[in-house]
Design a protein around this motif. Structure first.
Motif, PDB file in Angstrom:
ATOM      1  N   SER A  69       0.846  -0.838  -0.048  1.00 31.23           N
ATOM      2  CA  SER A  69      -0.273   0.284  -0.344  1.00 31.23           C
ATOM      3  C   SER A  69       0.918   1.879  -0.267  1.00 31.23           C
ATOM      4  N   GLN A  70       2.058   0.957   0.995  1.00 33.28           N
ATOM      5  CA  GLN A  70       2.975   3.079   0.520  1.00 33.28           C
ATOM      6  C   GLN A  70       3.407   2.957  -0.514  1.00 33.28           C
ATOM      7  N   MET A  71       3.989   1.502  -0.371  1.00 30.67           N
ATOM      8  CA  MET A  71       4.283   1.532  -2.325  1.00 30.67           C
ATOM      9  C   MET A  71       3.323   2.329  -3.372  1.00 30.67           C
ATOM     10  N   GLY A  72       2.224   1.533  -3.700  1.00 26.50           N
ATOM     11  CA  GLY A  72       1.964   2.399  -4.165  1.00 26.50           C
ATOM     12  C   GLY A  72       1.347   3.564  -4.147  1.00 26.50           C
ATOM     13  N   MET A  73       1.698   4.150  -2.535  1.00 21.03           N
ATOM     14  CA  MET A  73       0.879   5.890  -2.124  1.00 21.03           C
ATOM     15  C   MET A  73       2.692   5.777  -3.022  1.00 21.03           C
ATOM     16  N   VAL A  74       3.212   5.821  -2.707  1.00 20.90           N
ATOM     17  CA  VAL A  74       5.068   6.494  -3.310  1.00 20.90           C
ATOM     18  C   VAL A  74       4.863   5.853  -4.470  1.00 20.90           C
ATOM     19  N   ARG A  75       4.153   5.645  -5.414  1.00 21.83           N
ATOM     20  CA  ARG A  75       3.935   6.120  -7.193  1.00 21.83           C
ATOM     21  C   ARG A  75       2.959   7.172  -7.226  1.00 21.83           C
ATOM     22  N   ARG A  76       2.043   6.897  -6.819  1.00 19.97           N
ATOM     23  CA  ARG A  76       0.923   7.604  -6.969  1.00 19.97           C
ATOM     24  C   ARG A  76       1.492   9.133  -7.007  1.00 19.97           C
ATOM     25  N   LYS A 110       6.049  14.177   0.460  1.00 23.58           N
ATOM     26  CA  LYS A 110       4.352  13.140   1.121  1.00 23.58           C
ATOM     27  C   LYS A 110       5.674  12.037  -0.058  1.00 23.58           C
ATOM     28  N   ALA A 111       6.135  11.666  -0.956  1.00 21.71           N
ATOM     29  CA  ALA A 111       6.547  10.465  -1.901  1.00 21.71           C
ATOM     30  C   ALA A 111       7.615  10.252  -0.567  1.00 21.71           C
TER      31      ALA A 111
END
Lengths: 618, 618
Positions: B388-395, B407-408
């Motif tokens: 989930s956190q990796m996804g947010m970084v990517r986002r 944020k990233a």
């Protein structure tokens, strides 16, 4: 795939013609039929002590007198069954004896008592067997229930494979158990006489009660000890299995078994008495005696292993008896017919599975504790004892052959003795669990009767008399059926069904239940575009149910043209290539089929359901 | 009758239109979403101590440093999820975040981890809740597993009735738990400062190990303690349920929850440390602390009750999450479609039932022991955290809106931290049970893919293109079908079926499988006497199977006239008036239907099966 897996587990099918009867030598028969009776010495003494200890250690002195009374009772019951063996050389189970001589009702009561008894034999024997294991290996204690369930599963599996393969493994453990227990008693007595066996004072502190020693308590201890007699009737059920002359050989074997049981039961109780053994939570009485007499060495471990094994074999005998009795009940129309089906391996597979499930439920509900099950056990056993002996008395009276008075007197004594014990057991153990059986026996008898009357009723309703065949024979009246095809979407499956519908009749209606408005609208559009000449009806469904609106529609259709009979329903069905893929499809079709078939129509006439499958390629 | 019983248990059906979204105040949302996270303080400290104690009492001093590191980690993860809440105001579960930003495979891995996590949340919370009860009432100890199963059944039942009715009972126990635990910590600290709290030396002897304090052991203690963080993600899944502005309110609630969790976890661990509490077999650490700080009075009992209740509520949250995630997976075509069905009460009934069964199996297999389940628990949790956190970084990287680097970075720190913890957990707990999850996650992902490809494949196989509808539209080609009617005897049911067969076609054959020679002979006689103009074929069956000979016959029939297609099978079926009576009839018809429908024919064409029921009167 499914079938070959099954063959791997259960073994390949056997031809009906392969069913033969194997005759047993006395030596082997003793091993097979006595495991149930002999194994009860593993817990009977302990159960007496567990009740007496509530009134403190002094009360434990009563264990020997109680054991002697039970042994006397055992002699009476054995003598009584000795006569049953000679009276019924073709096998005289309590159900058969009670039914033939006393009538249907007593027969059904005996059958109910026996079925309950068999389930409890499995539960009590398995839990006691696991106690024998955990007494020696306390690390396994938290897994007690798991071990019980594993044992039940293994026994059930062995029995599903067929009796002949399990027959040969019977004899060994029984004889090992007899030899080790006799050795235990001899060595124990020798060490007691030579004074090298000191009372175990360390344990005596463990679980002492201070309740008054009432008559009720003594009776309760006696009732608990009577579990020593469970399984004594086993030989009378299986006289047929003995070599010729069957009755003589069976009678001799019964005598030997009763003698062994009396010696072992008295011996263990005596040793427990002189050693001052007190029942403790996590070690059985026999284990305590064994550890002190033999020392905690190999011989002790062998004793525990043999105890566990003979208890498992005792459970195994119930796996032969329960399915056989229930198949007889099924054959007589008192139990579901499936119980009379010989499985692929020539065993009554359904009965075996039913017994395993019931015993597993008991083990789980009673958390694997033998002590909790004992009050339930004795009731069924003594109820069937009493009915069987009463039946024999009646039989001698009816036959009035030589020495019939003596024979009737012996069986009469047995009937009175076991009847009194039955009353004592029910009275003293009522609040401890006996009430369950007191309710269960009439409930089972009521079930037997309901099943029986259903089968009788059904036969009457479906059977045909010669004179009424005439009108039935008007075959071939070509009839145009009203056909309704419920659809969930427009696909190849649906079209296959519509095609089949039109091959049968011109009066076809497609119906769709509107659970997804968008999808329904799309279907309506396509229907117009493709210009089918079949009417499409859309049904509302505020509660998302497919079944209810469809049902209402069908009833309305039938009402419009009652003279044409009920509409035929054609269900399109997508059939995947692999079985697990069936789980991936909505079970609406299955549900529809069930409801359409099983719901009684208002008119009482049958609604025909046609399944048109569409097979997917893998 | 069956339907009304169901309504009584589950409640009457609700209209689809009654589905509304209820918005929650922060106060209520905290109670609903934080029970999972906060309840973990009931076992997290104990799990740290249970590992450390292996290396003796001195090693227990490490509990505070470990708890501090976990708290630091909690701050990072909470900050990370604070951003998820703002990034996904419509609800950002790990599956959605991972799938949208990282792709299908990571999404499915996250989904697998989450589903496992939910099952373990139920199992761990319920077993720990029952420990809270048995710590106060040791008499219930032998019934531990039974209590767990009862609790699961009750929660499942509540959820089947629908979420709104259970919603209102959420808030109370959570706040009572928070108040009592805070009080415990305050009173404990006060008594420690005033010196009235002496270390409990009596228990310290109980279960000490003497293993060396290795790095692996410390890591293992850390991994066990990380279970304190389970449930932190709950708020990010349910942002939608907050009142407007959703993201702000959810973010504030998340902050309060994390602060409460940190204080309570550190407080309990500190008290356990200064009081010298050592984990013992049958009493939880929190119970030991509570009994000493409060004394064994009402306040202590209230603490235990509140602990049990919040743990049950934690299990309850999984009963909302598991069905919702599996319905999303089903909607996306990765799980069986039944999981997306809204039940009568507008809940995903199948998902609720599946979760209850899986959790019950876990409880039984692990014998109700929380400690055995913990190594399995942390893997799924941290796997979904990391993805989930990796996804947010990517986002953030993709969007590149204001402050995206910061944020990233925050989410990146979260991803790295939880990723490292994941590795530590898998490495240190691998042999203790983590290996099960390491195998299970890919197995589940593989299942998702298989289900998906089956659905795609099926859609392709059944879907119709406009251009190919032409040939399908040739309805109404009247066709004379070959019809086979298997009979078991000559009764009204059989004649009804034969009548219907003749109403469809002139080519009807009656078939009987010879499993009972006498009955077959009788049937053949009657057939002659009644002079039917329908041919009767008798099939041999050496293995007593009805299905196999019939199958062989059908294939032969089809082979004779391949141009006429497959024979249609008409099955007569006796339908009793009451449902239980169905159990009394041989299930041969049911078995035949299943085999005829599901077995792929050699030709790939579908075999039509027609059920003609004959209803019995009651």
């Amino acid at each position: 795939m499914a079938i070959s897996l099954r063959n791997f587990i259960v073994g390949s099918p056997l031809r009906t013609a392969e069913q033969v009867h194997q005759r047993l030598t006395k030596m082997k028969a003793l091993a097979i039929f006595s495991s149930d009776a002999l194994s009860s010495v593993a817990y009977a003494t302990e159960e007496i002590l567990l009740v007496l200890v509530i009134a403190g250690t002094a009360a434990l002195n009563l264990s020997m007198p109680i054991a002697l009374i039970i042994t006397g009772l055992l002699v009476i019951v054995a003598a009584s069954y000795y006569q049953t063996v000679h009276g019924y050389p073709s096998g005289g189970g309590s159900y058969i004896v009670a039914r033939e001589n006393l009538g249907v009702w007593p027969g059904l009561i005996a059958a109910a008592a026996l079925l309950i008894d068999y389930v409890l034999t499995v539960a009590v024997s398995i839990t006691a067997g696991v106690v024998a294991v955990t007494s020696a290996v306390p690390e396994l204690l938290p897994w007690r229930v798991h071990l019980c369930l594993l044992a039940i599963a293994l026994i059930a599996w062995g029995n599903l494979r067929g009796i002949r393969e399990s027959g040969t493994i019977f004899a060994m453990p029984t004889y090992v158990f007899i030899v080790l227990l006799m050795l235990l008693i001899l060595v124990g007595l020798w060490r007691w006489l030579t004074g090298t066996l000191r009372p175990d004072t360390g344990l005596a502190e463990a679980t002492l009660g201070a309740q008054a020693l009432t008559t009720l308590l003594i009776l309760r201890a006696f009732a608990s000890g009577c579990t020593a007699m469970t399984g004594v009737e086993a030989i009378s059920d299986g006289v047929q299995a003995f070599q010729k002359p069957e009755a003589d050989n069976a009678g001799k074997t019964l005598t030997v078994m009763a003698a062994l049981l009396a010696i072992m039961f008295l011996g263990i109780t005596f040793l427990a008495h002189v050693m001052g053994v007190v029942p403790v939570e996590h070690e059985s009485v026999v284990s305590q005696i064994g550890r002190q007499v033999f020392g905690a060495g190999l011989l002790y471990l062998a004793l525990q292993a043999a105890t566990a094994l003979i208890l498992i074999l005792a459970a195994n005998t119930a796996f032969a008896d329960f399915p056989r009795l229930s198949s007889i009940l099924a054959r007589d129309g008192y139990a579901p017919r499936q119980l009379a089906n010989l499985g692929d391996r020539l065993v009554f597979s359904n009965g075996i599975a039913a017994l395993a499930c019931l015993a597993a439920v008991l083990v789980i509900v009673f958390n694997g504790r033998t002590h909790g099950l004992i009050p339930l056990y004795a009731v069924g056993v003594f109820l069937s004892f009493t009915l069987s002996q009463m039946g024999m008395v009646r039989r001698w009276y009816k036959l009035r052959a030589g020495h019939w008075r003596l024979k009737a007197a012996i069986n009469g004594l047995g009937a009175v003795a076991t009847g009194v014990v039955l009353c004592v057991v029910v009275e003293s153990k009522f609040t401890h669990g006996a009430w369950i059986i007191v309710l269960l026996v009439p409930a089972l008898v009521w079930m037997f009767r309901s099943v029986h009357s259903h089968y009788l009723d059904m036969r009457q309703q479906v059977s045909l008399q010669d004179e009424e065949v005439g009108p039935w024979l008007q075959f071939g009246v070509a009839k145009s059926h009203k056909i309704v095809v419920p659809l969930s979407g427009l696909n190849r499956g649906a079209l296959t069904a519509l095609q089949f519908a039109r091959s049968l009749s011109d009066d076809v209606t497609a119906v769709v239940v509107d659970v997804d408005t968008a999808a329904t609208e799309r279907l309506r559009e396509t229907w117009k575009v493709w210009d089918f000449d079949i009417p499409l009806v859309v049904l509302e469904s505020p509660y998302r149910s497919v079944v209810r609106p469809l049902f209402a529609y069908l009833e309305e259709t039938d009402r419009r043209e009652p003279e044409r009979g009920l509409a035929v329903v054609i269900l399109p069905e997508i059939v995947p290539a692999r079985w697990w893929q069936n789980l991936l499809h909505n079970q609406t079709t299955l549900q529809l089929k069930a409801v359409l078939l099983f719901r009684q129509e208002r008119h009482g006439a049958p609604r025909v359901v046609i399944n048109v499958p569409y097979h997917l390629r893998s």
